[in-house]
Write a protein that holds these residues in place. Sequence first.
Motif, short mmCIF file in Angstrom:
data_model
loop_
_atom_site.label_atom_id
_atom_site.label_comp_id
_atom_site.label_asym_id
_atom_site.label_seq_id
_atom_site.Cartn_x
_atom_site.Cartn_y
_atom_site.Cartn_z
N GLN A 17 -11.20 68.10 97.30
CA GLN A 17 -10.52 66.82 97.17
C GLN A 17 -11.17 65.94 96.11
O GLN A 17 -10.49 65.25 95.35
N LEU A 18 -12.50 65.97 96.05
CA LEU A 18 -13.22 65.19 95.04
C LEU A 18 -12.81 65.63 93.64
O LEU A 18 -12.51 64.79 92.78
N PHE A 62 -3.47 68.90 89.48
CA PHE A 62 -2.57 67.74 89.58
C PHE A 62 -1.60 67.87 90.75
O PHE A 62 -1.15 66.88 91.30
N LEU A 63 -1.29 69.11 91.12
CA LEU A 63 -0.35 69.36 92.21
C LEU A 63 -1.11 69.87 93.43
O LEU A 63 -0.69 70.79 94.12
N ASP A 64 -2.23 69.23 93.72
CA ASP A 64 -3.16 69.75 94.72
C ASP A 64 -2.64 69.66 96.15
O ASP A 64 -3.14 70.35 97.04
N ARG A 65 -1.64 68.83 96.40
CA ARG A 65 -1.14 68.67 97.76
C ARG A 65 -0.15 69.76 98.17
O ARG A 65 0.21 69.87 99.34
N PHE A 66 0.29 70.55 97.21
CA PHE A 66 1.32 71.53 97.51
C PHE A 66 0.88 72.57 98.55
O PHE A 66 1.67 72.88 99.46
N PRO A 67 -0.34 73.12 98.48
CA PRO A 67 -0.74 74.07 99.53
C PRO A 67 -0.70 73.45 100.93
O PRO A 67 -0.33 74.13 101.90
N ASP A 68 -1.05 72.17 101.04
CA ASP A 68 -0.98 71.49 102.34
C ASP A 68 0.46 71.40 102.82
O ASP A 68 0.74 71.52 104.02
N LEU A 69 1.39 71.16 101.88
CA LEU A 69 2.80 71.10 102.25
C LEU A 69 3.27 72.45 102.81
O LEU A 69 3.93 72.50 103.85
N LEU A 70 2.90 73.53 102.13
CA LEU A 70 3.30 74.86 102.61
C LEU A 70 2.73 75.12 104.01
O LEU A 70 3.43 75.68 104.87
N LEU A 96 8.02 62.84 109.99
CA LEU A 96 6.63 62.45 110.26
C LEU A 96 5.89 62.21 108.96
O LEU A 96 5.12 61.24 108.84
N MET A 97 6.12 63.05 107.96
CA MET A 97 5.47 62.87 106.66
C MET A 97 5.92 61.57 106.01
O MET A 97 5.12 60.87 105.38
N LEU A 98 7.20 61.23 106.16
CA LEU A 98 7.68 59.94 105.65
C LEU A 98 7.00 58.78 106.37
O LEU A 98 6.60 57.79 105.74
N GLU A 99 6.87 58.92 107.68
CA GLU A 99 6.20 57.87 108.46
C GLU A 99 4.75 57.70 108.03
O GLU A 99 4.23 56.58 107.97
N GLU A 100 4.11 58.82 107.71
CA GLU A 100 2.72 58.79 107.24
C GLU A 100 2.62 58.36 105.78
O GLU A 100 1.53 58.13 105.28
N ARG A 101 3.78 58.26 105.12
CA ARG A 101 3.85 57.93 103.70
C ARG A 101 3.06 58.94 102.86
O ARG A 101 2.30 58.58 101.95
N ASP A 102 3.27 60.19 103.19
CA ASP A 102 2.64 61.28 102.44
C ASP A 102 3.24 61.31 101.04
O ASP A 102 4.46 61.38 100.89
N PRO A 103 2.41 61.28 99.99
CA PRO A 103 2.95 61.27 98.61
C PRO A 103 3.83 62.47 98.27
O PRO A 103 4.65 62.39 97.36
N VAL A 104 3.68 63.58 99.00
CA VAL A 104 4.52 64.75 98.73
C VAL A 104 5.99 64.41 98.91
O VAL A 104 6.86 65.00 98.26
N THR A 105 6.30 63.44 99.76
CA THR A 105 7.69 63.05 99.99
C THR A 105 8.24 62.19 98.86
O THR A 105 9.42 61.86 98.86
N GLY A 106 7.39 61.82 97.91
CA GLY A 106 7.83 60.92 96.84
C GLY A 106 7.72 59.47 97.23
O GLY A 106 8.34 58.59 96.63
N VAL A 132 6.42 75.93 91.97
CA VAL A 132 6.05 75.58 93.34
C VAL A 132 7.30 75.31 94.19
O VAL A 132 7.31 75.60 95.39
N VAL A 133 8.35 74.80 93.57
CA VAL A 133 9.61 74.63 94.30
C VAL A 133 10.14 76.00 94.72
O VAL A 133 10.63 76.18 95.84
N GLN A 134 10.03 76.98 93.83
CA GLN A 134 10.46 78.33 94.17
C GLN A 134 9.60 78.92 95.28
O GLN A 134 10.10 79.61 96.18
N GLU A 135 8.30 78.64 95.24
CA GLU A 135 7.41 79.12 96.31
C GLU A 135 7.81 78.52 97.65
O GLU A 135 7.77 79.21 98.68
N LEU A 136 8.19 77.25 97.65
CA LEU A 136 8.64 76.62 98.89
C LEU A 136 9.92 77.27 99.39
O LEU A 136 10.06 77.55 100.59
N GLU A 137 10.85 77.52 98.49
CA GLU A 137 12.09 78.17 98.88
C GLU A 137 11.82 79.56 99.46
O GLU A 137 12.40 79.96 100.48
N ASP A 138 10.92 80.31 98.82
CA ASP A 138 10.59 81.65 99.30
C ASP A 138 9.96 81.60 100.70
O ASP A 138 10.26 82.43 101.56
N LEU A 139 9.08 80.62 100.91
CA LEU A 139 8.47 80.48 102.23
C LEU A 139 9.52 80.15 103.28
O LEU A 139 9.52 80.73 104.39
#
Length: 210
Positions: A17-18, A62-70, A96-106, A132-139
């Motif tokens: 994270q650092l 720069f897209l470090d949150r994507f693995p957490d999203l998956l 829940l992610m929107l409620e947490e205001r997770d940046p992944v949600t935009g 990464v969008v394709q990776e999400l779709e595949d998952l």
Amino acid sequence: MRHEPGLRERKKRETRQLISDIATGLFLERGFDEVTVVEVAAVANVSAKTVFNYFPRKEDLFLDRFPDLLERVASAVRERPEGATPLKALKDEYLLMLEERDPVTGFGDERLTAFRQVIHNSPALQGRVREVVQELEDLLAVLFAEAYGEEADDPDVRMAALTTVGVLRTVNWASARMIAAGESGDALADHLRDLAERLFARLERALDAR
């Protein structure tokens, strides 16, 4: 049951994270293509090799949150309550992610407009976003296939995965437009939650009708 990380794993996550936080700050300040991994490593006081151990590709800094999203998506579906559909589990997790205001949600990070601009200015980042969008779709296809006893390459399964990604991208797109128009805070959160609920409801009806 979700795994509780030990001390060593927590330290690795903190280091990761650092490095990502430092890299993101530099990218936002100077632009993605103007910052090298060597510079990121120097500011983070680690070696370039250490950076690549955590982030095999510069774009992933720069897209470090994507693995957490998956991970959240997979856990939400595989650990859903008995009787809940995969789509219901995904909707609940996303709300829940929107409620947490997770940046992944935009939504939820005041730097999101600048973040989007960095992506817009970098063909390399744009390409990685498509990947990464394709990776999400595949998952999602794998998760739907597991849930319904189908193959991940079944056309109906792929359609369900593709349209679910479409819902998430539409909410993210709407967030960008609302933020650009000056909307923020609780009003923005309410609008995005209502939009997500409406789109997921439409998708659920469409999938039930197939």
